[in-house]
Write a protein that holds these residues in place. Structure first.
Motif, PDB file in Angstrom:
ATOM      1  N   ARG A  63      73.192  58.036   0.020  1.00 36.53           N
ATOM      2  CA  ARG A  63      74.534  57.376   0.453  1.00 36.53           C
ATOM      3  C   ARG A  63      74.305  56.304   1.404  1.00 36.53           C
ATOM      4  O   ARG A  63      74.753  55.261   1.099  1.00 36.53           O
ATOM      5  N   GLU A  66      72.583  53.447  -0.663  1.00 32.44           N
ATOM      6  CA  GLU A  66      73.665  52.600  -1.388  1.00 32.44           C
ATOM      7  C   GLU A  66      74.351  51.782  -0.530  1.00 32.44           C
ATOM      8  O   GLU A  66      74.757  50.636  -0.815  1.00 32.44           O
ATOM      9  N   LEU A  67      74.748  52.264   0.737  1.00 33.20           N
ATOM     10  CA  LEU A  67      75.532  51.144   1.831  1.00 33.20           C
ATOM     11  C   LEU A  67      74.688  50.115   2.126  1.00 33.20           C
ATOM     12  O   LEU A  67      74.988  48.971   2.072  1.00 33.20           O
ATOM     13  N   ALA A  70      74.209  47.560  -0.777  1.00 35.76           N
ATOM     14  CA  ALA A  70      75.317  47.338  -1.278  1.00 35.76           C
ATOM     15  C   ALA A  70      75.755  45.883  -1.197  1.00 35.76           C
ATOM     16  O   ALA A  70      75.235  45.142  -0.211  1.00 35.76           O
ATOM     17  N   ASP A  74      81.442  45.508  -1.964  1.00 35.87           N
ATOM     18  CA  ASP A  74      81.319  47.131  -2.330  1.00 35.87           C
ATOM     19  C   ASP A  74      80.891  47.831  -1.146  1.00 35.87           C
ATOM     20  O   ASP A  74      81.323  48.691  -0.876  1.00 35.87           O
ATOM     21  N   ASP A  77      84.249  49.136   0.872  1.00 35.18           N
ATOM     22  CA  ASP A  77      84.641  50.356   0.107  1.00 35.18           C
ATOM     23  C   ASP A  77      83.961  51.484   0.581  1.00 35.18           C
ATOM     24  O   ASP A  77      84.657  52.668   1.085  1.00 35.18           O
ATOM     25  N   LEU A  78      82.771  51.349   0.543  1.00 30.83           N
ATOM     26  CA  LEU A  78      81.751  52.575   1.229  1.00 30.83           C
ATOM     27  C   LEU A  78      81.895  52.682   2.683  1.00 30.83           C
ATOM     28  O   LEU A  78      82.172  54.001   3.303  1.00 30.83           O
ATOM     29  N   THR A  81      85.406  54.660   2.957  1.00 26.96           N
ATOM     30  CA  THR A  81      85.426  56.077   2.722  1.00 26.96           C
ATOM     31  C   THR A  81      84.457  56.826   3.869  1.00 26.96           C
ATOM     32  O   THR A  81      85.055  57.807   4.103  1.00 26.96           O
TER      33      THR A  81
END
Length: 180
Positions: A63, A66-67, A70, A74, A77-78, A81
């Protein structure tokens, strides 16, 4: 761009954590490895120091990667969340050895939650300052590491000294081969 100390520390911790995930040499394999990480980045609060906590922290790496890699929109949004999941409530705190800085979850929250939320909080500064170019992939073709470039001239290309050295040696050898 100079970020606040807690922002830089959270980003460095997240990048370090992500970069422990190397199929050839996973450097977050034991509880002792987790303890070194915890100490290196001056985490405070709850630390169970057991296999369950280690396993949970290890799963965060995907995770966080990904952050950290990104695109800006995007990443928003991460971040949102992660903050929702962690029930983030930013507050100023002061503890040794740091002056006032932000914590967004209770010190008794699981370490994995604190890492995720602190990284998300740091990314808020990166996103708002439109500094996503400070994060990227290692320029070494054989590495999947993440790079955090806090240099003034944005010159950092490699995730670690070994990656940089390996590429410098390869470039030197290539120059020698064409010169000789």
């Amino acid at each position: 761009m100079t970020f606040a100390h807690d922002t830089e520390m959270s980003l460095q911790a997240a990048v370090t954590l992500v970069n422990t995930e190397d199929p050839a040499d996973d450097t977050l394999a034991t509880v002792a490895d987790l303890q070194r990480f915890y100490d290196e980045f001056s985490y405070t609060g709850r630390h169970d120091a057991d296999r369950a906590e280690l396993d949970t922290i290890r799963t965060l790496r995907t995770r966080l990667r990904e952050l950290l890699t990104a695109e800006r929109d995007d990443a928003v949004d991460l971040v949102n969340t992660m903050l929702r999941e962690g029930r983030a409530l930013p507050q100023l705190v002061r503890h040794e050895p740091f002056d006032w800085h932000l914590h967004a979850v209770d010190n008794e929250a699981p370490l994995a939650t604190r890492i995720l939320v602190e990284t998300a909080m740091a990314m808020i500064d990166v996103i708002r300052a439109d500094e996503m170019s400070r994060l990227g992939h290692c320029a070494d073709e054989d590495c999947n590491g993440v790079v955090l470039d806090l240099s003034r001239n944005r010159s950092r290309r490699f995730c670690s000294t070994p990656c940089g050295n390996r590429n410098a040696v390869a470039a030197y050898r290539a120059r020698q081969a064409t010169a000789g």
